[in-house]
Scaffold this active site. Structure first.
Site, short mmCIF file in Angstrom:
data_model
loop_
_atom_site.label_atom_id
_atom_site.label_comp_id
_atom_site.label_asym_id
_atom_site.label_seq_id
_atom_site.Cartn_x
_atom_site.Cartn_y
_atom_site.Cartn_z
N PRO A 88 -20.32 -46.07 4.14
CA PRO A 88 -21.61 -45.90 3.44
C PRO A 88 -22.67 -46.87 3.93
O PRO A 88 -23.84 -46.70 3.65
CB PRO A 88 -21.28 -46.17 1.97
CG PRO A 88 -19.80 -46.23 1.86
CD PRO A 88 -19.23 -46.45 3.23
N GLU A 115 -11.90 -50.70 -0.22
CA GLU A 115 -13.19 -51.40 -0.26
C GLU A 115 -13.83 -51.48 1.12
O GLU A 115 -14.91 -52.05 1.26
CB GLU A 115 -13.01 -52.80 -0.84
CG GLU A 115 -12.66 -52.81 -2.32
CD GLU A 115 -13.64 -52.00 -3.15
OE1 GLU A 115 -14.85 -52.29 -3.10
OE2 GLU A 115 -13.20 -51.05 -3.82
N ARG A 153 -20.53 -27.82 16.78
CA ARG A 153 -21.25 -26.55 16.83
C ARG A 153 -22.43 -26.59 17.79
O ARG A 153 -22.97 -25.55 18.16
CB ARG A 153 -21.69 -26.10 15.43
CG ARG A 153 -22.72 -26.98 14.81
CD ARG A 153 -22.97 -26.59 13.36
NE ARG A 153 -23.70 -25.33 13.23
CZ ARG A 153 -25.00 -25.19 13.49
NH1 ARG A 153 -25.71 -26.21 13.91
NH2 ARG A 153 -25.58 -24.02 13.33
N ASP A 168 -31.88 -23.50 13.96
CA ASP A 168 -31.44 -24.11 12.70
C ASP A 168 -32.52 -24.88 11.97
O ASP A 168 -33.43 -25.39 12.59
CB ASP A 168 -30.38 -25.18 13.00
CG ASP A 168 -29.02 -24.60 13.16
OD1 ASP A 168 -28.83 -23.46 12.76
OD2 ASP A 168 -28.16 -25.32 13.67
N1 ADE Z 1 -17.05 -43.50 3.12
C1 ADE Z 1 -17.27 -43.45 1.79
N2 ADE Z 1 -18.47 -42.92 1.52
C2 ADE Z 1 -19.04 -42.63 2.72
C3 ADE Z 1 -20.28 -42.06 3.11
N3 ADE Z 1 -21.20 -41.70 2.22
N4 ADE Z 1 -20.53 -41.91 4.43
C4 ADE Z 1 -19.61 -42.30 5.34
N5 ADE Z 1 -18.43 -42.84 5.04
C5 ADE Z 1 -18.14 -43.01 3.74
#
Ligand code: ADE
Length: 246
Positions: A88, A115, A153, A168
């Protein structure tokens, strides 16, 4: 042939998505080779431990650095390999990044869990960290699938109709125009006349206008960044002149 390696604690995650539809066909035709590797097989202690408690305390477990470093070292193929870490905290995934990644002959995607990774994985491997959105999933497996689907793709020959990728949503920073197929009428709703006209130039203009309209209403942020031609500005002028643009 492009190669895609995935490193995960849950290889089973990938079985369904990689054995259906377009991703399946791309592998069968030898356009791509996708291999899923079990991170646990790179942990050499008796219990194949891949995570540990965080220094400094706190909730959750952290992925140990050694299995990841060993796996990446063994799967890397020199300069060819582009290492992607799904987290994230990465740069937000977008169509433009898919277009960038499709140029690499070999991607190695590492899926996080718990984590996250010991920070030294970042320091030592300098991965391209990618997030698929501002929300937290249970791990990087679904993000890796999202990323690979979007990238594969784009490889020439993967989609049946080459045009499908070119037009697209997002390719030129606009949302897609509305599509219609048979029947010509359903529950009193018809198809816009222009699409039945056979006039290719009118159809092209209508589609561009509806793509602009949809983007203006739903994603004005995209319209701000889009490169707009003189015709686009004219079409936006028309849309503004119309009542209740939707
Ligand atoms: N791992 C957990 N959430 C994630 C996300 N939003 N993007 C990439 N990897 C992740």
């Amino acid at each position: 042939m492009r190669r895609y390696d995935i490193l995960s604690l849950f290889p089973g995650f990938f079985q369904g998505p990689l054995s259906e539809s377009i991703l399946k066909r791309a592998q069968q035709r030898g356009i791509v080779q996708i291999t899923v590797h079990d991170l646990r097989s790179y942990a050499h202690d008796r219990h194949a431990i891949v995570d540990d408690r965080p220094y400094g305390g706190g909730a959750g477990m952290v992925l140990k650095p050694e299995p990841i470093i060993e796996a990446v070292t063994s799967l890397r193929q020199g300069q060819e390999t582009h290492l992607v870490l799904l987290t994230p905290q990465g740069r937000p995934f977008k169509q433009a990044i898919a277009q960038e990644l499709v140029e690499h002959q070999h991607l190695l995607c590492v899926c996080g869990r718990y984590e996250g990774f010991d920070e030294r994985v970042r320091d030592l491997l300098a991965p391209d960290e990618i997030s698929i959105g501002d929300y937290v999933l249970t791990g990087g497996e679904l993000p890796a699938l999202v990323l690979l689907d979007a990238v594969i793709r784009l490889i020439p020959g993967v989609l049946g109709d080459e045009d499908s990728a070119r037009y697209d949503s997002f390719v030129d920073a606009l949302l897609d125009f509305p599509h219609y197929t048979r029947p010509q009428s359903i529950q009193g709703l018809g198809v816009p006349d222009v699409l039945l006209s056979g006039d290719h130039e009118r159809i092209r203009r209508w589609r561009r206008k509806e793509a602009l309209r949809r983007t203006k209403v739903r994603r004005p942020d995209l319209l701000q960044q889009a490169f707009l031609s003189k015709e686009d500005l004219d079409l936006l002028g028309e849309i503004e002149g119309e009542q209740g643009a939707s």
